[in-house]
Design an enzyme around this catalytic site. Sequence first.
Site, PDB file in Angstrom:
ATOM      1  N   MET A   1       0.852  -1.191   0.000  1.00 11.71           N
ATOM      2  CA  MET A   1       0.000   0.000   0.000  1.00 11.71           C
ATOM      3  C   MET A   1       0.892   1.246   0.000  1.00 11.71           C
ATOM      4  O   MET A   1       0.479   2.321   0.435  1.00 11.71           O
ATOM      5  CB  MET A   1      -0.936  -0.001   1.209  1.00 11.71           C
TER       6      MET A   1
ATOM      7  N   GLY B   1      11.281  -2.881   5.426  1.00  8.98           N
ATOM      8  CA  GLY B   1      10.567  -4.165   5.425  1.00  8.98           C
ATOM      9  C   GLY B   1      10.074  -4.493   4.016  1.00  8.98           C
ATOM     10  O   GLY B   1      10.262  -5.617   3.520  1.00  8.98           O
ATOM     11  N   HIS B   2       9.451  -3.510   3.356  1.00  9.12           N
ATOM     12  CA  HIS B   2       8.979  -3.738   1.982  1.00  9.12           C
ATOM     13  C   HIS B   2      10.171  -4.049   1.051  1.00  9.12           C
ATOM     14  O   HIS B   2      10.077  -4.914   0.180  1.00  9.12           O
ATOM     15  CB  HIS B   2       8.281  -2.496   1.427  1.00  9.12           C
TER      16      HIS B   2
ATOM     17  N   GLN C   1     -10.401  -2.513   2.686  1.00  8.56           N
ATOM     18  CA  GLN C   1      -9.879  -3.211   3.866  1.00  8.56           C
ATOM     19  C   GLN C   1      -9.804  -2.302   5.096  1.00  8.56           C
ATOM     20  O   GLN C   1      -9.320  -2.731   6.144  1.00  8.56           O
ATOM     21  CB  GLN C   1      -8.521  -3.849   3.564  1.00  8.56           C
TER      22      GLN C   1
ATOM     23  N   GLY D   1       4.921  -9.902   3.926  1.00  5.39           N
ATOM     24  CA  GLY D   1       5.677  -9.921   5.173  1.00  5.39           C
ATOM     25  C   GLY D   1       5.001 -10.796   6.221  1.00  5.39           C
ATOM     26  O   GLY D   1       3.769 -10.804   6.340  1.00  5.39           O
TER      27      GLY D   1
ATOM     28  N   ASP E   1       2.345  -9.235   9.057  1.00  4.58           N
ATOM     29  CA  ASP E   1       0.882  -9.371   8.996  1.00  4.58           C
ATOM     30  C   ASP E   1       0.586 -10.866   8.883  1.00  4.58           C
ATOM     31  O   ASP E   1       0.192 -11.364   7.832  1.00  4.58           O
ATOM     32  CB  ASP E   1       0.341  -8.596   7.787  1.00  4.58           C
TER      33      ASP E   1
ATOM     34  N   ARG F   1       2.741   2.408   9.660  1.00  9.86           N
ATOM     35  CA  ARG F   1       1.981   3.148  10.674  1.00  9.86           C
ATOM     36  C   ARG F   1       2.868   3.662  11.825  1.00  9.86           C
ATOM     37  O   ARG F   1       2.381   4.431  12.649  1.00  9.86           O
ATOM     38  CB  ARG F   1       0.848   2.279  11.229  1.00  9.86           C
TER      39      ARG F   1
HETATM   40  O1  PAF Z   1      -0.172  -5.672   3.647  1.00  6.00           O
HETATM   41  C1  PAF Z   1      -0.568  -4.778   2.897  1.00  6.00           C
HETATM   42  O2  PAF Z   1       0.132  -3.802   2.627  1.00  6.00           O
HETATM   43  C2  PAF Z   1      -1.970  -4.883   2.310  1.00  6.00           C
HETATM   44  O3  PAF Z   1      -2.863  -5.465   3.204  1.00  6.00           O
HETATM   45  C3  PAF Z   1      -2.005  -5.618   0.946  1.00  6.00           C
HETATM   46  C4  PAF Z   1      -1.558  -7.066   1.085  1.00  6.00           C
HETATM   47  C5  PAF Z   1      -1.104  -4.904  -0.036  1.00  6.00           C
HETATM   48  C6  PAF Z   1      -3.429  -5.623   0.387  1.00  6.00           C
HETATM   49  O4  PAF Z   1      -3.924  -4.339   0.209  1.00  6.00           O
END
Ligand code: PAF
Length: 288
Positions: A39, A45-46, A70, A157, A160, A197
């Site tokens: 997102m 981390g990403h 979501q 990751g 989550d 966040r």
């Molecule tokens: O983990 C996230 O950033 C979001 O929940 C995802 C998997 C991109 C779905 O919108």
Amino acid sequence: MAKTAKHKRPRVVKSVKALRDAMSDWRKRKLPIALVPTMGALHAGHISLVDLAKKSAKKVVVSIFVNPTQFGPNEDFSRYPRTLEADLDKLTQAGADLVFMPDAKEMYPEGFSTMLTPSGPAAVGLDDKFRPGHFSGVATVVAKLFTSVMPDIAIFGDKDYQQLQVIKTMARDLHLPVKVIGAPVIREKDGLALSSRNVYLSAADRAAAPILHKTLKQSAKAIKQGEAADAVLARGREQIAAAGFKIDYLELRDAATLAPAPEDKKSKKRLLVAAKIGNTRLIDNIAV
Ligand code: PAF
């Protein structure tokens, strides 16, 4: 001195058609493709997911989409950090090949009427209890990303963790031909799990935040040493609350189904926590 880019800036496409056109040559050449769904508001981390994607496939697509379905009505959709230019710089450094950045109309056009309703690991009384509808939004958008990109593998990751189990189950149940891979949580030096966040945290809340990881580590050790899980979890909840958090859950669960953990010593288990400090809700987890 400014860091010079080793790679060229990845192409950005906004529609599913442009995405598929951009990938058609890779498909003809049968190049293995990895997808990293995000997102945006990218952090180390990403980037660790992109690094793993690069090692696991020939071409790497990163999606950036702040998915409205979501987020609950009182959640942070409108203030979720959006840092596009910085994200593209980071993806250039990391060597991503293509960025899919649809808008809400592309993902949810007029008349959109098909939402997935996951159960299994999505209905076990963890984040599903505190964020009703969240995993329906996640499963739906990820299924759409999978059918749009059609990757061979997709990387998420472990931070989550419930989301990862929901997505693995969804891909299996829908026969989507994609291998879903979880990658280790990346942490600050003091143990706080990286999260987009974390920028919401005040200085005082940031100083308190490592208690989550500390409690997870201490609790996992005590459980592994044979202490009764109920007593360990009660102590952990008190410790987290004493640091100023309002706790949603600290639970020991089966690592794959996320059902309440059996008493046996053999099965793989996961300890998961969610708690709020100030206006920021943090989640974390650890293997037991
Ligand atoms: O983990 C996230 O950033 C979001 O929940 C995802 C998997 C991109 C779905 O919108």
